[in-house]
Design a protein around this motif. Sequence first.
Motif, PDB file in Angstrom:
ATOM      1  N   CYS A 200       0.825  -1.201   0.000  1.00 36.17           N
ATOM      2  CA  CYS A 200       0.000   0.000   0.000  1.00 36.17           C
ATOM      3  C   CYS A 200       0.862   1.255   0.000  1.00 36.17           C
ATOM      4  O   CYS A 200       1.884   1.306   0.682  1.00 36.17           O
ATOM      5  CB  CYS A 200      -0.890   0.028   1.244  1.00 36.17           C
ATOM      6  N   PHE A 201       0.442   2.260  -0.752  1.00 37.19           N
ATOM      7  CA  PHE A 201       1.096   3.574  -0.670  1.00 37.19           C
ATOM      8  C   PHE A 201       0.816   4.205   0.682  1.00 37.19           C
ATOM      9  O   PHE A 201       1.687   4.824   1.294  1.00 37.19           O
ATOM     10  CB  PHE A 201       0.589   4.473  -1.795  1.00 37.19           C
ATOM     11  N   HIS A 228       1.526  -3.529   5.211  1.00 36.22           N
ATOM     12  CA  HIS A 228       2.793  -3.551   4.463  1.00 36.22           C
ATOM     13  C   HIS A 228       2.814  -2.419   3.449  1.00 36.22           C
ATOM     14  O   HIS A 228       1.957  -2.340   2.571  1.00 36.22           O
ATOM     15  CB  HIS A 228       2.916  -4.906   3.741  1.00 36.22           C
ATOM     16  N   MET A 229       3.776  -1.542   3.582  1.00 31.27           N
ATOM     17  CA  MET A 229       3.899  -0.416   2.677  1.00 31.27           C
ATOM     18  C   MET A 229       4.685  -0.816   1.427  1.00 31.27           C
ATOM     19  O   MET A 229       5.486  -1.760   1.446  1.00 31.27           O
ATOM     20  CB  MET A 229       4.577   0.752   3.391  1.00 31.27           C
ATOM     21  N   HIS A 230       4.479  -0.040   0.343  1.00 30.67           N
ATOM     22  CA  HIS A 230       5.176  -0.309  -0.916  1.00 30.67           C
ATOM     23  C   HIS A 230       5.407   1.010  -1.643  1.00 30.67           C
ATOM     24  O   HIS A 230       4.524   1.875  -1.649  1.00 30.67           O
ATOM     25  CB  HIS A 230       4.344  -1.252  -1.788  1.00 30.67           C
ATOM     26  N   GLY A 231       6.572   1.163  -2.235  1.00 32.17           N
ATOM     27  CA  GLY A 231       6.892   2.399  -2.925  1.00 32.17           C
ATOM     28  C   GLY A 231       6.266   2.490  -4.310  1.00 32.17           C
ATOM     29  O   GLY A 231       6.338   1.542  -5.099  1.00 32.17           O
ATOM     30  N   TYR A 232       5.638   3.632  -4.582  1.00 24.78           N
ATOM     31  CA  TYR A 232       5.098   3.959  -5.902  1.00 24.78           C
ATOM     32  C   TYR A 232       5.632   5.336  -6.289  1.00 24.78           C
ATOM     33  O   TYR A 232       6.029   6.132  -5.428  1.00 24.78           O
ATOM     34  CB  TYR A 232       3.567   3.992  -5.878  1.00 24.78           C
ATOM     35  N   VAL A 238      10.089   7.332  -6.078  1.00 23.15           N
ATOM     36  CA  VAL A 238       9.410   6.111  -5.648  1.00 23.15           C
ATOM     37  C   VAL A 238       9.474   6.057  -4.134  1.00 23.15           C
ATOM     38  O   VAL A 238      10.552   5.937  -3.542  1.00 23.15           O
ATOM     39  CB  VAL A 238      10.055   4.859  -6.274  1.00 23.15           C
ATOM     40  N   THR A 239       8.300   6.123  -3.507  1.00 19.63           N
ATOM     41  CA  THR A 239       8.248   6.232  -2.054  1.00 19.63           C
ATOM     42  C   THR A 239       6.870   5.789  -1.571  1.00 19.63           C
ATOM     43  O   THR A 239       6.018   5.380  -2.358  1.00 19.63           O
ATOM     44  CB  THR A 239       8.548   7.678  -1.613  1.00 19.63           C
ATOM     45  N   HIS A 240       6.650   5.871  -0.286  1.00 19.72           N
ATOM     46  CA  HIS A 240       5.322   5.607   0.255  1.00 19.72           C
ATOM     47  C   HIS A 240       5.082   6.467   1.485  1.00 19.72           C
ATOM     48  O   HIS A 240       5.996   7.064   2.052  1.00 19.72           O
ATOM     49  CB  HIS A 240       5.120   4.119   0.588  1.00 19.72           C
TER      50      HIS A 240
END
Length: 341
Positions: A200-201, A228-232, A238-240
């Motif tokens: 998730c962002f 759980h975070m994810h970079g977009y 690219v970050t979250h």
Amino acid sequence: MDRRSFMGLAGLYPALALLPGPSKAQGGQAPAQQPDSRSGTQIVLSGDYGYEKKSIRDLDIGATIDARMASFTVANSRNSNPDATTGCDEGELAINRYPVVVENCPGVRFVGGRFDGKVPLTSDWQDTYCNSAALLVRNGTTGATIESVRVRRCWDAIRIGEGAGGFRLKGCWLSETRDDAMENDYLLSGIVEDCLFDECFSGISVDPAKNARDGTGQVVRIDGSLIHMHGYLAKGEVTHEAPIKATEKSPMLRITGSVFALAAANMRGFRRLGRTWHKTIESRDNVLLWLPGESIPFDLPPPPSGFRVLTGASAREYWDKARLKWIAAHRDVARFSDEVM
């Protein structure tokens, strides 16, 4: 937990015992509970609704919406790769920004449903920002239970709107969200229980933005959940965001038996993370995972007591095991054809 203790603890805990999870039915989907005897109202949704919007309004108190055999498409962009020149409101692709909306259904129980998103995953966040949510609950839908819902590749997955306080999310699997896995920007009390928010962002938003809302008298409980975070790509990098987007006006937080996994070393939201810890009035049996290979930045706000910290390979191993354990224990949640069955 002070800075010295935080940095000293990071990485010292082995990835052994995972958080216990409730027992779920193995193989096939569990039967829906009987509707509330006060009303007996039960709506069954089945089949592929595609890009059709489904609006459900004015049900009797305690009704059940059984969507376990239903699937929906959520799409927020009229083109597949919005950019600064051609935004998400321009193009010829079909959109379905709010595939399911539930209004004025107090005490409703929404069970199941599979929402497959067509929201672009590689374009910049600011160019992809055409507001959307797979499931929107609002306008008098107080005390709603949202259970065993599967959503992926969306903007917001589940949005709690105005007049929908006392919500309960239970056993939902939300993944690859370009914005919030769950938005609660009206700052309402509720529970997020036994959920998996994956890649998730942003995890849970309790941010009123510029609106004059005050949720300081409300409480949101997060129990037995994995975020759980994810970079977009967002504003050129690219970050979250933080697992919880909190402000000083956000509700108070009770966080128990949960895991927060941070994936991007350049993550945004250190200030929001600090506010999250400041708003936390109960914290126990939690784990904070720092997944990047880089060391934890010195300015990352340390969590309160009740969190243990894992970093690097130990953190990644812990997350992988916790995620697979959750999926294996929730056979009642719908799968997509390309996922582990």
